[in-house]
Scaffold this active site. Structure first.
Site, PDB file in Angstrom:
ATOM      1  CE  LYS A   9      -2.052  -0.766   4.042  1.00  0.00           C
ATOM      2  NZ  LYS A   9      -1.774  -2.105   4.537  1.00  0.00           N
ATOM      3  NE  ARG A  82      -4.450  -0.035   9.412  1.00  0.00           N
ATOM      4  CZ  ARG A  82      -3.207  -0.353   9.686  1.00  0.00           C
ATOM      5  NH1 ARG A  82      -2.927  -1.049  10.755  1.00  0.00           N
ATOM      6  NH2 ARG A  82      -2.244   0.004   8.889  1.00  0.00           N
ATOM      7  NE  ARG A 116       6.795  -3.998   6.509  1.00  0.00           N
ATOM      8  CZ  ARG A 116       5.496  -3.772   6.652  1.00  0.00           C
ATOM      9  NH1 ARG A 116       4.744  -3.494   5.605  1.00  0.00           N
ATOM     10  NH2 ARG A 116       4.942  -3.854   7.836  1.00  0.00           N
ATOM     11  NE  ARG A 149       6.348  -1.163  10.691  1.00  0.00           N
ATOM     12  CZ  ARG A 149       5.145  -1.098  10.145  1.00  0.00           C
ATOM     13  NH1 ARG A 149       5.017  -0.639   8.917  1.00  0.00           N
ATOM     14  NH2 ARG A 149       4.076  -1.482  10.803  1.00  0.00           N
ATOM     15  NE  ARG A 160       1.422  -4.632  11.886  1.00  0.00           N
ATOM     16  CZ  ARG A 160       2.691  -4.837  11.513  1.00  0.00           C
ATOM     17  NH1 ARG A 160       3.531  -5.471  12.306  1.00  0.00           N
ATOM     18  NH2 ARG A 160       3.098  -4.400  10.350  1.00  0.00           N
TER      19      ARG A 160
HETATM   20  P1  AMP Z   1       1.149   0.214   9.694  1.00  0.00           P
HETATM   21  O1  AMP Z   1       2.413   0.965   9.429  1.00  0.00           O
HETATM   22  O2  AMP Z   1       0.053   0.578   8.742  1.00  0.00           O
HETATM   23  O3  AMP Z   1       1.392  -1.282   9.785  1.00  0.00           O
HETATM   24  O4  AMP Z   1       0.634   0.668  11.144  1.00  0.00           O
HETATM   25  C1  AMP Z   1       1.427   0.462  12.294  1.00  0.00           C
HETATM   26  C2  AMP Z   1       0.560   0.451  13.537  1.00  0.00           C
HETATM   27  O5  AMP Z   1      -0.059   1.756  13.693  1.00  0.00           O
HETATM   28  C3  AMP Z   1      -0.605  -0.520  13.525  1.00  0.00           C
HETATM   29  O6  AMP Z   1      -0.226  -1.829  13.904  1.00  0.00           O
HETATM   30  C4  AMP Z   1      -1.543   0.125  14.549  1.00  0.00           C
HETATM   31  O7  AMP Z   1      -1.091  -0.094  15.862  1.00  0.00           O
HETATM   32  C5  AMP Z   1      -1.365   1.608  14.239  1.00  0.00           C
HETATM   33  N1  AMP Z   1      -2.339   2.067  13.243  1.00  0.00           N
HETATM   34  C6  AMP Z   1      -2.089   2.437  11.957  1.00  0.00           C
HETATM   35  N2  AMP Z   1      -3.237   2.793  11.326  1.00  0.00           N
HETATM   36  C7  AMP Z   1      -4.232   2.635  12.246  1.00  0.00           C
HETATM   37  C8  AMP Z   1      -5.640   2.827  12.234  1.00  0.00           C
HETATM   38  N3  AMP Z   1      -6.285   3.273  11.140  1.00  0.00           N
HETATM   39  N4  AMP Z   1      -6.334   2.558  13.370  1.00  0.00           N
HETATM   40  C9  AMP Z   1      -5.735   2.131  14.481  1.00  0.00           C
HETATM   41  N5  AMP Z   1      -4.406   1.911  14.567  1.00  0.00           N
HETATM   42  C10 AMP Z   1      -3.653   2.167  13.465  1.00  0.00           C
END
Ligand code: AMP
Length: 203
Positions: A9, A82, A116, A149, A160
Site C-alpha cells: 500500500k 481500519r 521489510r 520495524r 495485525r
Molecule cells: P502500519 O504501518 O500501517 O502497519 O501501522 C502500524 C501500527 O499503527 C498498527 O499496527 C496500529 O497499531 C497503528 N495504526 C495504523 N493505522 C491505524 C488505524 N487506522 N487505526 C488504528 N491503529 C492504526
C-alpha cells in the site's frame, strides 16, 4: 489504499503522490514519527503499536484530522479506515472517490513483512526480496542504516493480520457492496501494479 500488511500500500501510495501531487497520508508513519519524537500522543500510541494492536480511534482521529487539514490537492489514505467506526468518521470529513484493494494471500504477506526494512534516518522503505538497496544495509537516498520495524516481529504481525481480517475486512466488504472497490492483484511487480492503478484512475 487498502490491503493486508505487506501488500505494498505504502509503495503504491508514494508512486501516486509523485504522479499526481496528492498527499500520501500513512497513519502508521504518523504514529511512528510521534513515537520517535516522544510526544504525548506517541507515548500513548506506542502501547498499542508495539503489540500490533489497533490504536484507539480517538487518537487516530487526532492524527488524521490534522493530516486532512493540510491536504489541499487531494489525498491518498494508507492504513485508514481500519474499522467501521473509522469509516464513519472518514465519510463525515472527506469525499471518497475510489478505494483500491491490493489483494495478497496471508502466506506471501508474512514472507514480505519479514524481509521489510526501512531507513532509520529518512524512513524510505525497502524489501530484501524485491526492492533491495544498492548496498546491503544502507539507504540509497541518504546513506542511513536500514533496520526492521519494531512491530514486524512474529507475534505483532500475527495480531495485525488477525485484526485485518476481523475489522478491516468489514470495511472492505462495505466498499465492495457500494461498488467503490477496485481489486488489484498485489502479487505482481511494483511498476505493473502502479500501471494498473493509473489505468483505473484515468477511466
Ligand atoms: P502500519 O504501518 O500501517 O502497519 O501501522 C502500524 C501500527 O499503527 C498498527 O499496527 C496500529 O497499531 C497503528 N495504526 C495504523 N493505522 C491505524 C488505524 N487506522 N487505526 C488504528 N491503529 C492504526
Amino acid at each position: 489504499m487498502m490491503g493486508i500488511q505487506g501488500c505494498g500500500k505504502g509503495t503504491q501510495a508514494e508512486l501516486l503522490e509523485q504522479h499526481f501531487g496528492w498527499r500520501h497520508i500513512n497513519i502508521g508513519n504518523l504514529f511512528r514519527s510521534n513515537i520517535e519524537r516522544q510526544t504525548e500522543l506517541g507515548k500513548e500510541a506506542s502501547k498499542y503499536t508495539e503489540k500490533g494492536e489497533l490504536v484507539p480511534d480517538e487518537l487516530v482521529y487526532e492524527v488524521i484530522k490534522d493530516a486532512i487539514r493540510k491536504a489541499d490537492k487531494g489525498l491518498i489514505l494508507d492504513g485508514f479506515p481500519r474499522n467501521l467506526a473509522q469509516h464513519e468518521f472518514l465519510v463525515e470529513n472527506v469525499k471518497i472517490d475510489k478505494v483500491f484493494l491490493l489483494d495478497l494471500d496471508t502466506e506471501t504477506a508474512i514472507k514480505r513483512i519479514s524481509s521489510r526494512r526501512h531507513c532509520e534516518n529518512c524512513k524510505r522503505d525497502y524489501n530484501l526480496l524485491y526492492n533491495k538497496p544498492k548496498e546491503k544495509g544502507v539507504c540509497d537516498d541518504c546513506g542511513g542504516n536500514l533496520v526492521q520495524r519494531k512491530d514486524d516481529n512474529e507475534e505483532a504481525v500475527a495480531l495485525r493480520i488477525e485484526k485485518f481480517y476481523q475489522e478491516t475486512g468489514k470495511v472492505i466488504d462495505l466498499y465492495r457492496k457500494q461498488n467503490k472497490l477496485i481489486s488489484i492483484n498485489a502479487d505482481q511487480g511494483i511498476q505493473e501494479i502502479h500501471r494498473q492503478i493509473l489505468a483505473e484512475l484515468s477511466c
